[in-house]
Motif scaffolding. Structure first.
Motif, PDB file in Angstrom:
ATOM      1  N   LEU A  28     -10.224   4.546   1.264  1.00  0.00           N
ATOM      2  CA  LEU A  28      -9.703   3.195   1.109  1.00  0.00           C
ATOM      3  C   LEU A  28     -10.817   2.169   1.127  1.00  0.00           C
ATOM      4  O   LEU A  28     -11.860   2.368   1.778  1.00  0.00           O
ATOM      5  CB  LEU A  28      -8.722   2.882   2.240  1.00  0.00           C
TER       6      LEU A  28
ATOM      7  N   GLN B  11      -8.100  -2.606   1.962  1.00  0.00           N
ATOM      8  CA  GLN B  11      -6.973  -1.693   2.142  1.00  0.00           C
ATOM      9  C   GLN B  11      -6.901  -1.195   3.579  1.00  0.00           C
ATOM     10  O   GLN B  11      -5.813  -1.094   4.160  1.00  0.00           O
ATOM     11  CB  GLN B  11      -7.099  -0.518   1.173  1.00  0.00           C
TER      12      GLN B  11
ATOM     13  N   LEU C 160       0.804  -1.224   0.000  1.00  0.00           N
ATOM     14  CA  LEU C 160       0.000   0.000   0.000  1.00  0.00           C
ATOM     15  C   LEU C 160       0.835   1.270   0.000  1.00  0.00           C
ATOM     16  O   LEU C 160       0.375   2.323   0.464  1.00  0.00           O
ATOM     17  CB  LEU C 160      -0.937   0.017   1.217  1.00  0.00           C
TER      18      LEU C 160
ATOM     19  N   LYS D 227      -0.813   4.300  -1.322  1.00  0.00           N
ATOM     20  CA  LYS D 227      -1.957   4.849  -0.583  1.00  0.00           C
ATOM     21  C   LYS D 227      -1.514   5.566   0.705  1.00  0.00           C
ATOM     22  O   LYS D 227      -2.335   5.860   1.558  1.00  0.00           O
ATOM     23  CB  LYS D 227      -2.933   3.727  -0.228  1.00  0.00           C
TER      24      LYS D 227
END
Length: 257
Positions: A141, A145, A130, A133
């Motif tokens: 998300l 996630q 991730l 992100k």
């Protein structure tokens, strides 16, 4: 030889008139992956919550290495730092980015320098796939996630053992695989793990030992091959067969394959 990193001895817990844990004893060796299975209401989640004293047991002893885990003791906070826990719901701070969520433990609890903690947090986000992100907020998300951020947050504390309490139960079916894949990678890397899960494919593939809980005690335990293919007790066989039917067959293929 491996040595026990976690020992649970004769654990009892009652909620009002309902006795949930009834003298449960269990050990987890360093580097071992233990998957806890069993019907609902048999004390699986209560066991995990008792280990790090989120729930106070009525009787029994719990040791992390040689250190007894006791509520109200000055070392409880220090011992908890060594026990990573991932819940069904993600418990992320909605006002913080993924990167900040992962870094906050080392900064607030371990007093790690903020710059160093952010670098560590990015490393753990990369570990769970991730990194892209890092600057996203939880609202941006997916469920899968968010759970992977929660895993990264626990890993950032460098725990001796990771506890997973049905980490995929709140996820849509198509998101379960990405979380199980991260957990499988952790298992392959030698992380000591205790996992409560109904994901039998993961249990078959990743576990060193399966523990079947029923009526507040360990009813049966053994290797995945033994528990899935040749259980000693009829009740274990019934449970495995029921789960297999729910998955549409007897082979219990991995969810993420």
């Amino acid at each position: 030889m491996t040595k026990p990193i976690l020992r649970v001895e004769n654990l009892y817990k009652k909620f009002k008139d309902t006795e949930v844990l009834k003298g449960l004893s269990l050990t987890v060796d360093e580097g071992e992956v233990v998957v806890i299975i069993g019907p609902s209401g048999t004390g699986k989640s209560t066991l995990l919550r008792c280990i790090n004293r989120l729930t106070e047991p009525d009787a029994g002893d719990i040791y992390l290495g040689e250190h007894k885990i006791e509520s109200g003791k000055s070392n409880l906070s220090r011992i908890r730092q060594q026990i990573g826990m991932v819940f069904q719901d993600f418990n992320l701070f909605n006002h913080l980015t993924a990167l900040q969520n992962v870094a906050i433990g080392p900064v607030k609890v371990k007093k790690t320098d903020k710059k160093k903690a952010l670098k560590l947090a990015m490393k753990e986000l990369e570990r769970v796939g991730l990194a892209d992100k890092a600057q996203s907020y939880p609202a941006e998300l997916s469920g899968g996630q968010k759970q992977r951020v929660a895993i990264a947050r626990a890993l950032a504390m460098d725990p001796k053992i990771m506890l997973f309490d049905e980490p995929t139960s709140a996820l849509d079916p198509e998101l379960i695989g990405e979380v199980l894949e991260v957990m499988k990678d952790l298992a392959d890397a030698g992380m000591t793990m205790m996992v409560v899960s109904h994901e039998m494919g993961f249990a078959r593939e990743a576990a060193d030992r399966i523990v079947f809980l029923e009526d507040g005690v360990v009813s049966e335990m053994g290797s995945p091959e033994k528990i899935f293919n040749n259980p000693e007790k009829e009740r274990t066989r019934e449970f495995i067969s029921k789960i297999a039917r729910l998955h549409g067959g007897d082979d219990l293929e991995l969810t993420y394959k």
